[in-house]
Design an enzyme around this catalytic site. Structure first.
Site, PDB file in Angstrom:
ATOM      1  CG  ASP A 129     -50.616  17.477-170.733  1.00 43.77           C
ATOM      2  OD1 ASP A 129     -51.782  17.893-170.743  1.00 43.77           O
ATOM      3  OD2 ASP A 129     -49.855  17.582-169.755  1.00 43.77           O
ATOM      4  CD  GLU A 137     -47.732  19.539-166.384  1.00 44.37           C
ATOM      5  OE1 GLU A 137     -47.918  20.209-165.348  1.00 44.37           O
ATOM      6  OE2 GLU A 137     -48.439  18.573-166.700  1.00 44.37           O
ATOM      7  CG  ASP A 195     -50.690  14.501-167.487  1.00 43.42           C
ATOM      8  OD1 ASP A 195     -50.490  13.515-166.757  1.00 43.42           O
ATOM      9  OD2 ASP A 195     -51.113  15.591-167.073  1.00 43.42           O
ATOM     10  CG  HIS A 219     -50.319  16.254-162.310  1.00 46.29           C
ATOM     11  ND1 HIS A 219     -51.232  16.962-163.057  1.00 46.29           N
ATOM     12  CD2 HIS A 219     -51.041  15.578-161.389  1.00 46.29           C
ATOM     13  CE1 HIS A 219     -52.439  16.735-162.587  1.00 46.29           C
ATOM     14  NE2 HIS A 219     -52.355  15.898-161.585  1.00 46.29           N
TER      15      HIS A 219
END
Lengths: 221, 641
Positions: free
Chosen positions: A40, A42, A191, A186
């Site tokens: 994942d 960000e 995640d 988050h």
């Protein structure tokens, strides 16, 4: 043999050559024998061109085991301060976490993923963001095969007219329905972990674990 | 100083530190252990390790799910323990350098943390208290040779797994550690209030941790209720004193004898077993009876008192045990399904009560929780999916969405609670937390009007699900109004009845041309026989259709519906009675299969059936096709069949 297109002599850096070479081997036939990297990212936003990756988190999965000593979590230096990214900066500042340049991060990331199958929720976003990072270094796109837990999850829903088959499920919805706790929502690594557990549960539901064939997973829609 | 961050290891450390022996470790030690953890995912029924296997390089902590520890002696398999969240197993053999003395098998889908012994051992050596914990833990083997040896807790919770019957009386009694207590000068009214808040039958009167006396329901009855003392008298006036005390480790048999001898219903467990040391727990007659008996009345009481999801879950385990016994003793299905219905119903009610309590405010209007499908038909024996819906009283338009939001929030809690106990989420989202099924009374009426006046395939399917509802909680007035509305609509609605009839025939005979079973041709259950789709659903659909034609309210059970039909239509009595029999036989068959394989019993592997069972099933199918014939003629369905 005649070559129609002359291949440019590769002037890619060594780490890319090493990564590229791994794909000459065929992946194992069965799901249980493959290594999966669930990831994942960000980012500062959703614009592939303008926005930047702040952090990549990933866990690796092999024969139903996620090894915590092999968790990947890297924070990337930002050229300019962006108010959107205050939260991540907070993490970096408060916990005094080391940050890396995009190139350093990619070197480590490619070394980590190797030729594993990549898995992400709404995978297109994460993969495109990483490909954009590669592009900025004048490197080709990722060569790994990619699975999207969104598509896979949708296939576990029963085939009924009562359910909108084209509905998009957020990671929160998937986690709620599969009963996965969402404490670390988050953060990239958190995640990735949630996605990994979801992936395992979905594989069980699709009955594709262990003896299932890898190629069948790519046919799910 | 800069460091690399490992968010996940931190979370794992956060989890581990809630449980012994990890709770006494320093943060850096915990993080070191967490960083080496391997997260293992196992589906239901998977073997983590087998008896006599050589020890793994790691031991296990349950993160989510449950694991059974079993030992096999002379072909007899005994479940010695169940580990759930936070429990450790498979550690002792690694210290003793032995092979596993028992097997560990997952009871449900589980996530385990495997901790390498190499990172753990040095920490044990450095940390006195961890070592001490392990010694105590291992040493407790001496009393009951295998049962506690792999367990990670020093004390067990009040409610535990079913024990093996023979040795039951000699097992140590389980006591409640959370003592409800008051001081001797407290007014009785206040003590009584504490008792009812905590749903207990007694309160311990304590001074400096030492038990002075005990106040029970009986003391209050015999002193206050009959007027000997005023309600605000101090507790010391009426309490029973001294308290009968025993040390921990007291066996169940001893506790029972002590209670009979002293004619008391509560025993206090103190540190040294005398009334002069610290009170550490309470054993009540009720708890002993509950732990002993799998009788329905006791179970219902236990459900009503349950204050934790975990307790409800363990009661569910015992309900399954009871069901197994019923089936083995060949108790008539009618009784079995009624009892199971009551137990399920009590569980759902309790979950609802607890969910309401967790809401920030009480429900804003009258409402009802409807159970649909098999629980609605009182046919749910095993854990199947949960299907449910909410109806709430009509409110003015401007506060309708606000009201709905409240009920959706309530439903989210209740759906989750039920899921944690073992009722899976419905794959089709047929649950009250779905805004589509959380409607006001007039919205429900409108919904049924839409379904029944424009009956397409989906509408009929939804109708058949929602027709079989049963009120599980709340105001029966609301659900009755829906029922009346449905009957009004179905009156002379030939279009609707014909559509419902053709849907009742949508699953054709389960037997192929050569009278062989038709099995599933693809999917997860390829080559299995789908008992629900091919036999149970057709008979259920038929019963619903025929009873609707007669406008009979409040009979939802398929077998009972056919019995009623036999009464109403004497000319078809014989067929209807055999339908009733078939419904019961199929339900029993499914339950047996489910218990055998620890699943919903829906899919049957034909090879595992005996010849006799196959013949019985085929006889049931014959009845199914006969009643389908009748429907075809009566409702004049000929298209596409």
């Amino acid at each position: 043999m005649i070559r129609f297109f002359k291949r440019k002599p590769s002037n890619h850096p060594d780490f890319w050559k090493k990564y590229e070479a791994l794909f000459q081997v065929k992946p194992p036939e069965y799901v249980g024998d493959n290594r999966f990297v669930i990831l994942d990212t960000e980012a500062t936003g959703f614009d592939f061109k303008k926005d930047r990756v702040l952090c990549i988190g990933a866990v690796s999965l092999q024969s139903n085991v996620i090894d915590i000593s092999e968790v990947f979590e890297i924070y990337i230096e930002q050229e300019k301060f962006n108010p959107e990214t205050v939260k991540i900066h907070g993490i970096i500042k408060n916990d005094k976490v080391k940050t890396f340049t995009e190139e350093e991060a990619l070197v480590q990331f490619l070394d980590y993923i190797g030729n594993s199958v990549l898995v992400a929720h709404h995978a297109n976003f994460d993969i495109t963001m990483i490909n954009q990072m590669l592009k900025r270094l004048r490197l080709p796109k990722l060569k790994n095969r990619v699975l999207d837990t969104m598509t896979l999850y949708r296939a576990t829903r029963i085939n009924s007219n009562l359910i909108d088959r084209d509905k998009n499920y957020s990671l929160d919805q998937v986690a709620e329905n599969l009963n996965i706790s969402v404490k670390d929502r988050h953060t990239a690594a958190g995640d990735a972990m949630i996605t990994a557990i979801a992936f395992l549960k979905i594989l069980t539901k699709l009955n594709k674990k262990e003896k299932g064939k890898l190629k069948d997973l790519f046919r799910v829609r | 100083m800069q460091k690399t961050k490992n968010t996940i290891a931190e979370r794992i450390a956060d989890f581990l530190k809630r449980f012994p022996p990890f709770e006494v470790l320093k943060p850096d030690q915990l993080l070191e252990i967490a960083g080496g953890v391997k997260v293992v995912y196992a589906q239901k029924g998977e073997t983590i390790f087998k008896q006599d296997d050589t020890g793994h390089s790691q031991f296990y902590v349950v993160h989510k799910g449950a694991v059974s520890i079993q030992r096999k002696d002379d072909e007899v398999v005994a479940t010695l323990d169940k580990c759930d969240e936070g429990d450790i197993f498979g550690l002792r053999p690694l210290f003793a350098h032995e092979n596993y003395m028992m097997s560990a098998i997952t009871d449900e889908e589980s996530i385990l943390y495997a901790i390498p012994i190499d990172t753990f051992k040095p920490i044990v050596k450095k940390n006195y208290r961890v070592g001490q914990f392990l010694i105590e833990n291992f040493a407790s083997n001496t009393e009951t040779p295998y049962s506690r040896e792999h367990r990670g807790k020093l004390y067990s919770d009040e409610e535990m797994v079913q024990n093996t019957a023979e040795l039951y009386e000699l097992q140590p009694v389980r006591y409640v550690k959370k003592i409800i207590s008051c001081s001797k000068d407290e007014p009785v009214s206040k003590a009584a209030k504490m008792m009812s808040e905590n749903s207990v039958g007694s309160i311990l009167v304590i001074e400096n941790d030492i038990p002075l006396g005990i106040l029970t329901d009986k003391d209050i009855r015999n002193n206050i209720a009959i007027g000997l003392f005023p309600i605000d008298a101090p507790v010391k006036e009426i309490m029973s004193s001294p308290v009968i005390c025993y040390p921990k480790g007291l066996t169940i048999a001893q506790a029972q004898v002590a209670m009979m001898k002293h004619k008391i219903s509560h025993i206090c467990i103190t540190k040294d077993g005398t009334p002069h040391s610290k009170a550490i727990g309470i054993v009540s007659e009720h708890d002993i009876v509950v732990s002993q008996g799998n009788n329905p009345a006791v179970l219902v009481k236990a459900i009503q008192r349950a204050n934790k999801t975990k307790t409800l879950k363990s009661i569910r385990g015992r309900i399954m045990h009871l069901l197994n016994g019923f089936i083995q003793q060949d108790i008539p299905m009618t009784h079995v399904s009624r009892i199971m219905f009551e137990l399920n119903d009590a569980t759902i009610k309790r979950v609802l009560e607890r969910s309401i309590k967790k809401m920030p405010s009480p429900p804003p209007t009258r409402f009802a929780w409807m159970s649909l499908g098999s629980q609605g038909r009182k046919e749910q024996l095993l854990h199947t999916d949960q299907d449910n819906a909410i109806v709430f009283e009509d409110v003015p338009d401007n506060i309708k969405e606000e009201t709905r939001a409240y009920y959706i929030q309530l439903a989210k809690k209740a759906n989750k609670g039920l899921n944690n106990i073992g009722y899976d989420y419905c794959n089709a989202d047929m649950m009250a937390r779905n805004p589509k099924w959380c409607l006001s009374l007039s919205e429900w009426k409108e919904q049924f009007t839409n379904w029944m006046t424009q009956p397409g395939d989906d509408e009929i399917l939804l109708c058949s699900i929602f027709f079989d509802y049963d009120i599980s909680y709340g105001d029966i007035e609301l659900t009755n109004q829906i029922a009346d509305h449905i009957f009004e609509l179905s009156d002379n609605n030939q279009l609707f009845l014909t559509a419902l009839a053709s849907s009742a025939l949508r699953n054709p005979s389960p037997l192929g041309f050569f009278r062989q079973f038709l099995v599933e041709s693809n999917g997860e259950y390829k080559d299995f026989f789908d008992l629900k789709k091919r036999a149970i659903m057709p008979i259920t659909d038929a019963g619903r259709l025929l009873i609707l034609q007669h406008k009979i309210k409040n009979i939802n059970n398929t077998a009972e519906r056919f019995e009623k039909l036999a009464e109403l239509e004497p000319q078809n009595k014989e067929l209807y009675l055999s339908c009733s029999y078939t419904a019961k036989a199929l339900s029993k068959f499914r339950t047996k299969q489910g218990l055998l394989h620890n699943d919903t019993g829906r899919f049957i592997e034909l090879d595992t059936l005996s010849k006799e069972e196959k013949i019985k099933l085929k006889r049931c199918f014959k009845t199914v096709s006969e009643v389908q014939e009748l429907i075809k003629l009566r409702f004049k369905v000929h298209s596409f069949i």
